[in-house]
Design a protein around this motif. Structure first.
Motif, short mmCIF file in Angstrom:
data_model
loop_
_atom_site.label_atom_id
_atom_site.label_comp_id
_atom_site.label_asym_id
_atom_site.label_seq_id
_atom_site.Cartn_x
_atom_site.Cartn_y
_atom_site.Cartn_z
N UNK A 42 0.84 -1.21 0.00
CA UNK A 42 0.00 0.00 0.00
C UNK A 42 0.87 1.26 0.00
N UNK A 43 1.91 1.26 0.81
CA UNK A 43 2.82 2.42 0.85
C UNK A 43 3.54 2.56 -0.49
N UNK A 44 3.96 1.45 -1.07
CA UNK A 44 4.60 1.51 -2.39
C UNK A 44 3.64 2.06 -3.43
N UNK A 45 2.40 1.60 -3.41
CA UNK A 45 1.41 2.08 -4.38
C UNK A 45 1.25 3.59 -4.28
N UNK A 46 1.15 4.11 -3.07
CA UNK A 46 1.02 5.56 -2.88
C UNK A 46 2.29 6.27 -3.32
N UNK A 47 3.43 5.77 -2.94
CA UNK A 47 4.69 6.39 -3.35
C UNK A 47 4.83 6.39 -4.87
N UNK A 48 4.41 5.32 -5.51
CA UNK A 48 4.46 5.21 -6.96
C UNK A 48 3.56 6.26 -7.62
N UNK A 49 2.37 6.44 -7.09
CA UNK A 49 1.47 7.47 -7.63
C UNK A 49 2.04 8.86 -7.38
N UNK A 50 2.59 9.08 -6.19
CA UNK A 50 3.21 10.37 -5.90
C UNK A 50 4.36 10.67 -6.86
N UNK A 51 5.04 9.64 -7.29
CA UNK A 51 6.14 9.82 -8.24
C UNK A 51 5.69 10.41 -9.56
N UNK A 52 4.42 10.25 -9.88
CA UNK A 52 3.90 10.79 -11.15
C UNK A 52 2.90 11.93 -10.94
N UNK A 53 2.47 12.14 -9.71
CA UNK A 53 1.48 13.20 -9.42
C UNK A 53 1.98 14.11 -8.30
N UNK A 54 3.19 14.52 -8.42
CA UNK A 54 3.81 15.38 -7.41
C UNK A 54 2.94 16.62 -7.16
N UNK A 55 2.71 16.91 -5.91
CA UNK A 55 1.94 18.09 -5.55
C UNK A 55 0.45 17.88 -5.53
N UNK A 56 0.00 16.65 -5.74
CA UNK A 56 -1.44 16.37 -5.65
C UNK A 56 -1.88 16.54 -4.20
N UNK A 57 -3.13 16.90 -4.00
CA UNK A 57 -3.63 17.00 -2.63
C UNK A 57 -4.14 15.63 -2.20
N UNK A 58 -4.24 15.47 -0.89
CA UNK A 58 -4.63 14.18 -0.32
C UNK A 58 -5.93 13.67 -0.93
N UNK A 59 -6.91 14.53 -1.09
CA UNK A 59 -8.20 14.12 -1.64
C UNK A 59 -8.05 13.59 -3.07
N UNK A 60 -7.24 14.25 -3.89
CA UNK A 60 -7.01 13.80 -5.27
C UNK A 60 -6.35 12.43 -5.28
N UNK A 61 -5.40 12.24 -4.39
CA UNK A 61 -4.71 10.95 -4.32
C UNK A 61 -5.68 9.83 -3.93
N UNK A 62 -6.51 10.11 -2.93
CA UNK A 62 -7.48 9.12 -2.49
C UNK A 62 -8.45 8.74 -3.59
N UNK A 63 -8.94 9.73 -4.32
CA UNK A 63 -9.87 9.46 -5.42
C UNK A 63 -9.18 8.67 -6.53
N UNK A 64 -7.97 9.07 -6.89
CA UNK A 64 -7.24 8.40 -7.97
C UNK A 64 -6.94 6.94 -7.64
N UNK A 65 -6.70 6.67 -6.37
CA UNK A 65 -6.31 5.32 -5.97
C UNK A 65 -7.46 4.50 -5.41
N UNK A 66 -8.63 5.13 -5.22
CA UNK A 66 -9.76 4.41 -4.65
C UNK A 66 -9.55 4.07 -3.19
#
Length: 158
Positions: A42-66
């Motif tokens: 789970x931590x890797x999945x989030x880190x991987x998404x952050x690697x491509x969506x730098x500066x996203x807000x928490x809500x955007x990350x949650x929606x993008x990852x379900x």
């Protein structure tokens, strides 16, 4: 003693069963590999998404990852504790918190991606590179068109 599951069409005909078996071998081996870096899947999945969506807000990350908002907060907390990410107020909206990957986070992400790719290469060795690209395209399309479901929570396990 590990056993190889049957490939008998009468047993393996449902996509969900095949997805589960493939997910299980992939998830188990990826989790074992990432453990060497102190990461969960789970931590890797989030880190991987952050690697491509730098500066996203928490809500955007949650929606993008379900992922459920409270679970997302917890995952980001875990990244911050070990110095892999940091939050800051969004310059255009101080109520929103951007999540940024740190230099240490980038280094760990590259190592984790290599490990995950090694596992994927092993798990999908029976497919050609073209078949793998096609499978990924089909899976993305299936995910995009699947019925909605409730966001994932940490209670479901990693």
């Amino acid at each position: 003693m590990a056993t190889s599951p049957t490939t008998d069409d009468a047993v393996s005909e449902f996509a969900g069963q095949l997805f589960f078996r493939l997910w299980r071998v992939s998830h188990t081996r990826t989790a074992e590999a990432l453990e060497s870096l102190g990461l969960t899947t789970a931590i890797f999945a989030l880190l991987n998404v952050l690697g491509t969506r730098e500066g996203a807000i928490q809500q955007e990350l949650g929606l993008a990852m379900g992922i459920d908002p409270s679970t997302m907060v917890s995952l980001i907390d875990q990244l911050e504790i070990v110095g892999l990410a940091k939050r800051r107020p969004r310059p255009t909206d101080r109520r929103a918190r951007e999540v940024l990957i740190t230099p240490k986070g980038r280094r760990v992400l590259e190592q984790a991606r290599r490990l995950a790719m090694q596992v994927e290469d092993d798990v999908l060795q029976g497919l050609s590179p073209a078949e793998r690209r096609h499978m990924l395209a089909l899976l993305r399309r299936a995910v995009d068109s699947a019925p909605p479901q409730s966001p994932w929570t940490a209670d479901e396990g990693d």
